[in-house]
Design an enzyme around this catalytic site. Sequence first.
Site, mmCIF file in Angstrom:
data_model
loop_
_atom_site.group_PDB
_atom_site.id
_atom_site.type_symbol
_atom_site.label_atom_id
_atom_site.label_comp_id
_atom_site.label_asym_id
_atom_site.label_seq_id
_atom_site.Cartn_x
_atom_site.Cartn_y
_atom_site.Cartn_z
ATOM 1 N N GLU A 263 67.396 -14.605 63.730
ATOM 2 C CA GLU A 263 66.454 -13.618 64.261
ATOM 3 C C GLU A 263 67.064 -12.253 63.970
ATOM 4 O O GLU A 263 68.145 -11.922 64.467
ATOM 5 C CB GLU A 263 66.264 -13.815 65.758
ATOM 6 C CG GLU A 263 65.287 -12.822 66.374
ATOM 7 C CD GLU A 263 65.478 -12.688 67.857
ATOM 8 O OE1 GLU A 263 65.659 -11.550 68.316
ATOM 9 O OE2 GLU A 263 65.477 -13.716 68.554
ATOM 10 N N CYS A 300 64.813 -7.640 71.698
ATOM 11 C CA CYS A 300 64.294 -7.860 70.353
ATOM 12 C C CYS A 300 62.780 -7.778 70.303
ATOM 13 O O CYS A 300 62.200 -7.613 69.231
ATOM 14 C CB CYS A 300 64.765 -9.207 69.812
ATOM 15 S SG CYS A 300 64.660 -10.535 71.017
#
Length: 506
Positions: A263, A300
């Site tokens: 990620e 995020c």
Amino acid sequence: MTFIPQGNHLIAGKWIGADLKFSSAPVSGEAFEYAVGTPELVAEACAAASAAFPGFAATPREERARLLETIADEIDARGDQITEIGTAETGLPAARLEGERGRTTGQLRLFAAHIRDGAYLDRRHDEPIPDRQPLPRPDLRMMQRPVGPVAVFGASNFPLAFSVAGGDTAAALAAGCPVVVKGHDAHPGTSEIVAEAIVAALDNLGMAAGIFSLVQGGSRDVGAALVTDPRIKAVGFTGSLGGGRALYDLCAARSEPIPFYGELGSVNPMFVLPNAAVERGAELGAGWAGSLTMGVGQFCTNPGVAVIVDGPEANAFIAAAVESLTAITAQTMLTDGMADAFRDGARRISEGAGVSSLLNNSCEGRSAAPYLFQVSAADWLSDEELSEEVFGPLGLVIRVKDATQMVDIASSFKGQLTATLQMDDGDIDLGRELLPVLERMAGRVLANGFPTGVEVCDSMVHGGPYPASTNFGATSVGTLSIRRFLRPVCYQNIPEALLPADLAGM
């Protein structure tokens, strides 16, 4: 009782030191020294994981479920100590860390229930047809099996939920894969106490020590050694685009390439549709500001870009956002390096083509205060750097001419973790036009909410097309994440006595 780290690596049940040390950099309290990782320690941990794999892969699901639950219990038993050292190292509020600990233990217990259910095995059986012409069909059975030892890189922004015993580790252990964790230098004490909880769980259940290891610190060669060790069969990573891409390339360049589930970054665009802007533009501007600055913008899923049709409604949206952001004082970021990168990112955005500042701040050291900028759609489309993530409390408003240009802007985004529609009933037609664009761009599309906060459940997708993540078909949150560490195996005409227990009798 206060936890005093010993500062060593955990390699297959043994705490191992090293001559070379690094010091933690806590926001408050005492700094501690920690042994620096080496490629040799990585090799030792990988060898132990490889030796433990056959036995661990063969354990009944119930035993692995008990392991996950015992790890959760051991973490909870150290809860106050984890909060104390975690807040000192990261500057995160105690309530945030306590909530994150609940999420961490919750996902461990969720995976225990998930593997007990057994549906994740995707068991299939095509019975033999011996008299079929022109050729008989054999007995065919299929199920998911663990891939092998997994490397996990701890994240800086979630010292519990995305680190030593976080989602990647929980999914890998649930699948039957031993884990070697590379701890993050931002919170080595927190990493150590959680590793202590895992080894206690393994000891309590009499399971192989090689199932889990933690290597602390070390330069890039330690990470490189981990992902290139031939005994590692998959990697879980949460971090920067640059660091993740470098590790991804190493995985692809191996003589036996392996999957790298990284990620890497996302600006998580939010589209304020015209009717919603008219009815509640100011409310949405204030709500966006709150989401943008949650956790000092170090999530995020931080919604860094808002897209809205130019006009009085956009002005009201921006005015409310500026008012809310102005009231937010400088807060401490997780690391000095992160704070420096945030200021560099703010400077880069401010120098972009056609960008004007709506709220500017001056912050030094490890602190960060909100920034807000605006740009026209045409200038956004002409400057690709404006679409790059700035990790921290920074927002950029894109003013579009009309709904058609909003769709053009949506089509310009690279892969994202999330995309948000702020819409009312009158926006359905535009929403219908935008949704196919957004679902190709993002792993999670939401309406009338804010993306910060990722529910840990069966249906969650936390991933997306590159560069949000390196594998668009995977998620790092939720029970579906176990699929990353499994592979299908077909058993043809295998005698019942030799089949895995979960396939026998089908």
